[in-house]
Design an enzyme around this catalytic site. Structure first.
Site, PDB file in Angstrom:
ATOM      1  N   HIS A  19       1.231  -3.273   9.198  1.00 42.38           N
ATOM      2  CA  HIS A  19       2.643  -3.032   8.931  1.00 42.38           C
ATOM      3  C   HIS A  19       3.343  -2.365  10.114  1.00 42.38           C
ATOM      4  CE1 HIS A  19       2.756  -4.217   4.736  1.00 42.38           C
ATOM      5  NE2 HIS A  19       1.615  -3.571   4.548  1.00 42.38           N
ATOM      6  N   HIS A  23       0.834  -1.203   0.000  1.00 43.82           N
ATOM      7  CA  HIS A  23       0.000   0.000   0.000  1.00 43.82           C
ATOM      8  C   HIS A  23       0.870   1.256   0.000  1.00 43.82           C
ATOM      9  CE1 HIS A  23      -3.356  -2.669   0.955  1.00 43.82           C
ATOM     10  NE2 HIS A  23      -4.191  -1.652   0.872  1.00 43.82           N
TER      11      HIS A  23
END
Length: 233
Positions: free
Chosen positions: A196, A149
Site C-alpha cells: 500500500h 488491513h
C-alpha cells in the site's frame, strides 16, 4: 493511526523490493505481524479480540450489543473497502515496480488470471529475502486503495476505544496501549511490504474513524432502546 502515513510522507518513503535484502529477521517479524490481519488468521484475531473486549465490557454493555457492533463494524468497513477498490482500481506499489522491472504494464497485469499474476509476482523474487515478501504479495493480488488491513486494525482500535471510553483502570490503559501499538504495526507493515501507499492508510483510517463515530454516537444509543440489546437483556 494517521501518524504512520504522515511519517511515510515526511520521509518520502518509496518502496523497493531491494529494501528487503539483508532484512530477513525484520521481514519475518513484519510478515507475522501483518498476518494477524490477513485471512485466514484475521478470523482468529477477531475471536480473541472480541473475547477480550467482552471481559472489559461485562456489566456495562449487553454482550449481544458488543458482538453485534464488532460484527457489523468489520462487515461494513470491509464492504466499503471492496467497493472503493473496484471504483478506483489503484495498482499496488509492488505491481507498479513490476512494470518498471519487467515491462509488464499494470493494466496488463490485472488482466491476467490470479494464477498468472501470482506466477509473475513470484518470479520477480531473486533471493530468499525477496521470496518471502513475494509469496505474501502473490496471496493478495487485489487493488491498493484503500487498505483493508488498515481498516481492519483501525476499526478494532476504534471499537476498543469507544467501549472502554471513560475507564481509567490499569488494565484498560494497557489494553488500549497494546491495541494502538498493534494497529500502528499493521499499518506500517503494509507500506514496508509494498502492499500500500501512505494515502491508502490515511483514507482507510479516516473511514474507520467516521464509521465508528456514527456507531457510538447514533447506532448504539438506538440499539440500547431495545430489550434484546440493553443492559438488562
Amino acid at each position: 493511526m494517521l501518524l504512520v502515513p504522515l511519517t511515510a510522507w515526511a520521509l518520502d518513503y518509496q518502496w523497493q523490493m531491494s529494501h528487503m535484502i539483508g532484512q530477513l529477521g525484520l521481514t519475518f517479524l513484519v510478515l507475522t505481524w501483518t498476518d494477524t490481519g490477513s485471512v485466514p488468521f484475521a478470523f482468529m484475531t477477531c475471536v480473541l479480540l472480541a473475547y477480550w473486549l467482552l471481559h472489559f465490557t461485562k456489566g456495562r454493555y449487553n454482550w449481544r450489543l458488543v458482538l453485534a457492533v464488532c460484527f457489523f463494524s468489520q462487515l461494513g468497513t470491509q464492504a466499503i473497502k471492496e467497493g472503493m477498490k473496484q471504483i478506483f482500481q489503484e495498482p499496488r506499489p509492488f505491481v507498479v515496480q513490476l512494470e518498471q522491472t519487467s515491462g509488464l504494464k499494470t493494466t496488463d497485469f490485472y488482466k491476467l488470471t490470479e494464477d498468472q499474476q501470482a506466477e509473475v509476482t513470484l518470479n520477480s523474487a531473486k533471493i530468499e529475502d525477496e521470496h518471502w515478501v513475494a509469496q505474501h504479495q502473490a496471496g493478495e493480488l487485489g487493488y491498493s486503495f484503500p487498505s483493508g488491513h488498515t481498516i481492519f486494525a483501525a476499526s478494532w482500535l476504534m471499537i476498543f476505544a469507544g467501549f472502554l471510553h471513560g475507564l481509567n483502570e490499569l488494565g484498560v490503559r494497557l489494553t488500549l496501549g497494546f491495541m494502538t501499538l498493534w494497529a500502528a504495526g499493521i499499518l506500517a507493515s503494509r507500506v514496508y511490504l509494498g502492499m500500500h501507499y501512505p494515502i491508502d492508510l490515511f483514507v482507510s483510517s479516516l473511514i474507520a474513524w467516521a464509521l465508528h463515530l456514527f456507531i457510538f454516537l447514533r447506532t448504539i444509543p438506538f440499539l440500547e432502546t431495545f430489550t434484546f440489546f440493553n443492559k438488562r437483556g
